[in-house]
Design a protein around this motif. Structure first.
Motif, PDB file in Angstrom:
ATOM      1  N   PHE A 159       0.839  -1.207   0.000  1.00 23.94           N
ATOM      2  CA  PHE A 159       0.000   0.000   0.000  1.00 23.94           C
ATOM      3  C   PHE A 159       0.869   1.250   0.000  1.00 23.94           C
ATOM      4  CE2 PHE A 159      -3.142  -3.082   0.588  1.00 23.94           C
ATOM      5  CZ  PHE A 159      -4.398  -2.499   0.436  1.00 23.94           C
ATOM      6  N   PHE A 160       0.861   1.945  -1.149  1.00 22.95           N
ATOM      7  CA  PHE A 160       1.611   3.191  -1.300  1.00 22.95           C
ATOM      8  C   PHE A 160       0.756   4.396  -0.889  1.00 22.95           C
ATOM      9  CE2 PHE A 160       3.668   0.236  -4.158  1.00 22.95           C
ATOM     10  CZ  PHE A 160       5.011   0.511  -3.997  1.00 22.95           C
ATOM     11  N   GLU A 161      -0.464   4.112  -0.450  1.00 24.51           N
ATOM     12  CA  GLU A 161      -1.382   5.151   0.008  1.00 24.51           C
ATOM     13  C   GLU A 161      -2.031   4.626   1.279  1.00 24.51           C
ATOM     14  OE1 GLU A 161      -3.898   7.928  -3.152  1.00 24.51           O
ATOM     15  OE2 GLU A 161      -4.614   5.941  -2.693  1.00 24.51           O
ATOM     16  N   ASN A 162      -2.353   5.508   2.201  1.00 22.16           N
ATOM     17  CA  ASN A 162      -2.987   5.063   3.437  1.00 22.16           C
ATOM     18  C   ASN A 162      -4.340   4.423   3.152  1.00 22.16           C
ATOM     19  OD1 ASN A 162      -0.915   5.950   5.030  1.00 22.16           O
ATOM     20  ND2 ASN A 162      -1.806   7.952   5.406  1.00 22.16           N
ATOM     21  N   SER A 163      -4.619   3.361   3.869  1.00 19.78           N
ATOM     22  CA  SER A 163      -5.911   2.695   3.763  1.00 19.78           C
ATOM     23  C   SER A 163      -6.073   1.851   5.013  1.00 19.78           C
ATOM     24  CB  SER A 163      -5.959   1.781   2.548  1.00 19.78           C
ATOM     25  OG  SER A 163      -7.033   0.874   2.668  1.00 19.78           O
ATOM     26  N   THR A 164      -7.231   1.926   5.613  1.00 18.60           N
ATOM     27  CA  THR A 164      -7.501   1.050   6.755  1.00 18.60           C
ATOM     28  C   THR A 164      -8.502  -0.013   6.351  1.00 18.60           C
ATOM     29  OG1 THR A 164      -7.080   2.867   8.281  1.00 18.60           O
ATOM     30  CG2 THR A 164      -8.250   0.961   9.160  1.00 18.60           C
ATOM     31  N   ARG A 165      -9.650   0.432   5.847  1.00  9.85           N
ATOM     32  CA  ARG A 165     -10.741  -0.506   5.557  1.00  9.85           C
ATOM     33  C   ARG A 165     -10.367  -1.532   4.492  1.00  9.85           C
ATOM     34  NH1 ARG A 165     -16.092   1.914   6.425  1.00  9.85           N
ATOM     35  NH2 ARG A 165     -16.718   0.981   4.454  1.00  9.85           N
ATOM     36  N   THR A 166      -9.854  -1.062   3.356  1.00  3.54           N
ATOM     37  CA  THR A 166      -9.542  -1.978   2.248  1.00  3.54           C
ATOM     38  C   THR A 166      -8.415  -2.928   2.641  1.00  3.54           C
ATOM     39  OG1 THR A 166     -10.258  -0.338   0.639  1.00  3.54           O
ATOM     40  CG2 THR A 166      -8.860  -2.110  -0.182  1.00  3.54           C
ATOM     41  N   ARG A 167      -7.386  -2.388   3.306  1.00 10.14           N
ATOM     42  CA  ARG A 167      -6.251  -3.241   3.689  1.00 10.14           C
ATOM     43  C   ARG A 167      -6.685  -4.315   4.680  1.00 10.14           C
ATOM     44  NH1 ARG A 167      -2.905  -2.964   7.727  1.00 10.14           N
ATOM     45  NH2 ARG A 167      -3.505  -0.840   8.298  1.00 10.14           N
ATOM     46  N   LEU A 168      -7.465  -3.925   5.680  1.00 10.93           N
ATOM     47  CA  LEU A 168      -7.940  -4.907   6.670  1.00 10.93           C
ATOM     48  C   LEU A 168      -8.835  -5.954   6.026  1.00 10.93           C
ATOM     49  CD1 LEU A 168      -8.769  -2.682   9.790  1.00 10.93           C
ATOM     50  CD2 LEU A 168      -6.861  -4.264   9.507  1.00 10.93           C
ATOM     51  N   SER A 169      -9.673  -5.521   5.074  1.00 13.94           N
ATOM     52  CA  SER A 169     -10.577  -6.445   4.392  1.00 13.94           C
ATOM     53  C   SER A 169      -9.791  -7.479   3.588  1.00 13.94           C
ATOM     54  CB  SER A 169     -11.515  -5.647   3.482  1.00 13.94           C
ATOM     55  OG  SER A 169     -12.471  -6.482   2.886  1.00 13.94           O
ATOM     56  N   PHE A 170      -8.767  -7.018   2.853  1.00  9.77           N
ATOM     57  CA  PHE A 170      -7.919  -7.951   2.099  1.00  9.77           C
ATOM     58  C   PHE A 170      -7.153  -8.877   3.048  1.00  9.77           C
ATOM     59  CE2 PHE A 170      -8.255  -5.439  -1.902  1.00  9.77           C
ATOM     60  CZ  PHE A 170      -8.379  -6.495  -2.789  1.00  9.77           C
ATOM     61  N   GLU A 171      -6.601  -8.324   4.118  1.00 11.84           N
ATOM     62  CA  GLU A 171      -5.851  -9.149   5.079  1.00 11.84           C
ATOM     63  C   GLU A 171      -6.720 -10.256   5.647  1.00 11.84           C
ATOM     64  OE1 GLU A 171      -3.522  -7.367   8.287  1.00 11.84           O
ATOM     65  OE2 GLU A 171      -3.232  -5.610   7.022  1.00 11.84           O
ATOM     66  N   LEU A 172      -7.945  -9.892   6.023  1.00  9.74           N
ATOM     67  CA  LEU A 172      -8.851 -10.880   6.598  1.00  9.74           C
ATOM     68  C   LEU A 172      -9.225 -11.931   5.552  1.00  9.74           C
ATOM     69  CD1 LEU A 172     -10.249 -11.643   9.183  1.00  9.74           C
ATOM     70  CD2 LEU A 172     -12.180 -10.193   8.539  1.00  9.74           C
ATOM     71  N   ALA A 173      -9.489 -11.480   4.318  1.00  8.22           N
ATOM     72  CA  ALA A 173      -9.814 -12.424   3.238  1.00  8.22           C
ATOM     73  C   ALA A 173      -8.674 -13.424   3.036  1.00  8.22           C
ATOM     74  CB  ALA A 173     -10.082 -11.656   1.944  1.00  8.22           C
ATOM     75  N   GLU A 174      -7.432 -12.917   3.047  1.00  7.45           N
ATOM     76  CA  GLU A 174      -6.258 -13.778   2.848  1.00  7.45           C
ATOM     77  C   GLU A 174      -6.113 -14.784   3.986  1.00  7.45           C
ATOM     78  OE1 GLU A 174      -4.305  -9.939   0.664  1.00  7.45           O
ATOM     79  OE2 GLU A 174      -3.509 -10.543   2.612  1.00  7.45           O
ATOM     80  N   VAL A 223     -19.419  -3.778   4.107  1.00  8.29           N
ATOM     81  CA  VAL A 223     -18.145  -4.109   4.761  1.00  8.29           C
ATOM     82  C   VAL A 223     -18.006  -5.623   4.914  1.00  8.29           C
ATOM     83  CG1 VAL A 223     -16.764  -3.852   6.862  1.00  8.29           C
ATOM     84  CG2 VAL A 223     -18.068  -1.904   5.998  1.00  8.29           C
ATOM     85  N   GLU A 224     -19.078  -6.280   5.382  1.00  6.64           N
ATOM     86  CA  GLU A 224     -19.056  -7.734   5.552  1.00  6.64           C
ATOM     87  C   GLU A 224     -18.870  -8.429   4.203  1.00  6.64           C
ATOM     88  OE1 GLU A 224     -21.961 -11.400   7.016  1.00  6.64           O
ATOM     89  OE2 GLU A 224     -22.616  -9.322   7.345  1.00  6.64           O
ATOM     90  N   ASN A 225     -19.602  -7.956   3.201  1.00  5.90           N
ATOM     91  CA  ASN A 225     -19.524  -8.575   1.871  1.00  5.90           C
ATOM     92  C   ASN A 225     -18.161  -8.364   1.223  1.00  5.90           C
ATOM     93  OD1 ASN A 225     -22.163  -9.423   2.105  1.00  5.90           O
ATOM     94  ND2 ASN A 225     -23.023  -7.655   1.034  1.00  5.90           N
ATOM     95  N   GLY A 226     -17.464  -7.291   1.613  1.00  9.31           N
ATOM     96  CA  GLY A 226     -16.138  -7.017   1.063  1.00  9.31           C
ATOM     97  C   GLY A 226     -15.159  -8.153   1.299  1.00  9.31           C
ATOM     98  N   VAL A 227     -15.240  -8.776   2.475  1.00  2.00           N
ATOM     99  CA  VAL A 227     -14.327  -9.889   2.783  1.00  2.00           C
ATOM    100  C   VAL A 227     -14.637 -11.077   1.874  1.00  2.00           C
ATOM    101  CG1 VAL A 227     -13.501 -11.476   4.572  1.00  2.00           C
ATOM    102  CG2 VAL A 227     -14.043  -9.112   5.172  1.00  2.00           C
ATOM    103  N   ALA A 228     -15.919 -11.411   1.723  1.00  2.00           N
ATOM    104  CA  ALA A 228     -16.314 -12.552   0.883  1.00  2.00           C
ATOM    105  C   ALA A 228     -15.936 -12.320  -0.583  1.00  2.00           C
ATOM    106  CB  ALA A 228     -17.820 -12.787   1.005  1.00  2.00           C
ATOM    107  N   VAL A 229     -16.142 -11.101  -1.067  1.00  2.00           N
ATOM    108  CA  VAL A 229     -15.824 -10.794  -2.474  1.00  2.00           C
ATOM    109  C   VAL A 229     -14.317 -10.845  -2.699  1.00  2.00           C
ATOM    110  CG1 VAL A 229     -15.796  -8.908  -4.166  1.00  2.00           C
ATOM    111  CG2 VAL A 229     -17.922  -9.502  -2.996  1.00  2.00           C
TER     112      VAL A 229
END
Length: 312
Positions: free
Chosen positions: A57-72, A293-299
């Protein structure tokens, strides 16, 4: 979860423009299966056990980064996280050098957010790893558009035939472009609404309706996707004040109750409460913001899983 024999037509997820309708449906159907997994007592599956994914992440992000981390983690992948602000990038290292150093650690996939449009496309031509675009400048944010479509489908049963108004800062939004492309490919009608200064000139070439009156847009749509005002990307004053913007384009409960029908409210987050929408709208039964937000992890699980099936 049962494996699928279908495959995406692309090795990377760089933008919605690279997907066709079948790809989108495959991702959403796979996400439905993963959402069932996420509601089980044991939320992990071994699908990506031997895959290593770098979140760059070359730009700050909390929601998207956490969602991807959890998905992984739910897919049992090994993950490494890289924040450019605390790295050698701030000392002048190039994008390719940075990523090649990460790849030297035998990384299979890279989830990347970058402030410049096209960074993911550039990288995909220079490195072997698969690239997932987690947002590039004001260009595209494909997984956000996919999770928004998934949320609409969950609410209405189908995206086709729905009228979706995207309201707010269209000019600086990567969410808007990805959503427009994703919704149109599934047969939805799209309208953009906002001040003239925040609607890009090219937008009509995408086949969307343009409206500057919030009430007309709300009366037209089934779904209103309220975008955040992106002050960090605005180098000049696009409107006189946040207060004036809120008076003309902010959504409150009084406006919602005055409509002669019920509409669904979405927001990609983070919300500027009291600017785009008031708290009583954000927390109302009309809003599906927490579902998004919940669906973001599944997607994102679905995207990583299907891309991993393309490796080799």
């Amino acid at each position: 979860m049962s494996t699928t024999t279908q495959q995406l037509i692309t090795r990377h997820l760089l933008g919605i423009k690279d997907l066709n309708e079948n790809d989108i449906q495959l991702i959403l159907d796979t996400a439905s299966n993963f959402k069932e997994v996420l509601n089980r007592p044991i939320k992990k599956v071994p699908s990506l056990r031997d895959i290593t994914i770098a979140n760059v992440f070359f730009e700050n992000s909390t929601r998207t980064r956490l969602s991807f981390e959890l998905a992984e983690k739910r897919l049992s992948a090994d993950t490494i996280n890289f924040a450019a602000s605390s790295s050698s990038v701030s000392k002048g290292e190039t994008l390719i050098d940075t990523v090649n150093n990460i790849l030297a650690m035998k990384v299979d996939m890279i989830v990347m957010r970058h402030p410049y449009a096209g960074a993911g496309v550039f990288l995909s031509k220079h490195v072997d790893a698969q690239i997932v675009n987690a947002g590039d400048g004001a260009h595209e944010h494909p997984t956000q558009a996919l999770l928004d479509s998934f949320s609409i489908r969950e609410r209405f049963g189908d995206v086709a035939g729905r009228k979706v108004a995207i309201i707010g800062d269209i000019l600086h939004s990567r969410v808007a472009l990805s959503n427009i492309l994703c919704l149109q490919k599934q047969g939805a009608e799209v309208m953009v609404c906002g001040p003239t200064t925040l609607i890009p000139k090219y937008i009509t070439s995408l086949g969307v309706k343009v409206e500057h009156d919030l009430m007309k847009a709300l009366n037209w749509c089934d779904v209103a996707n309220m975008l955040r005002i992106q002050l960090e990307r605005q180098d000049i004053a696009y409107f006189p004040s946040l207060r004036e913007y809120s008076m003309l384009y902010g959504l409150n409960k009084q406006i919602l109750d005055s409509l002669d029908k019920e509409i669904t409210i979405m927001h990609p987050g983070p919300i500027n409460r009291g600017v785009e929408i008031t708290s009583d709208v954000a927390d109302s039964k009309h809003a599906i913001i927490l579902d998004q937000v919940e669906n973001g992890v599944a997607v994102r699980m679905a995207v990583l899983y299907l891309l991993a099936g393309q490796r080799g």
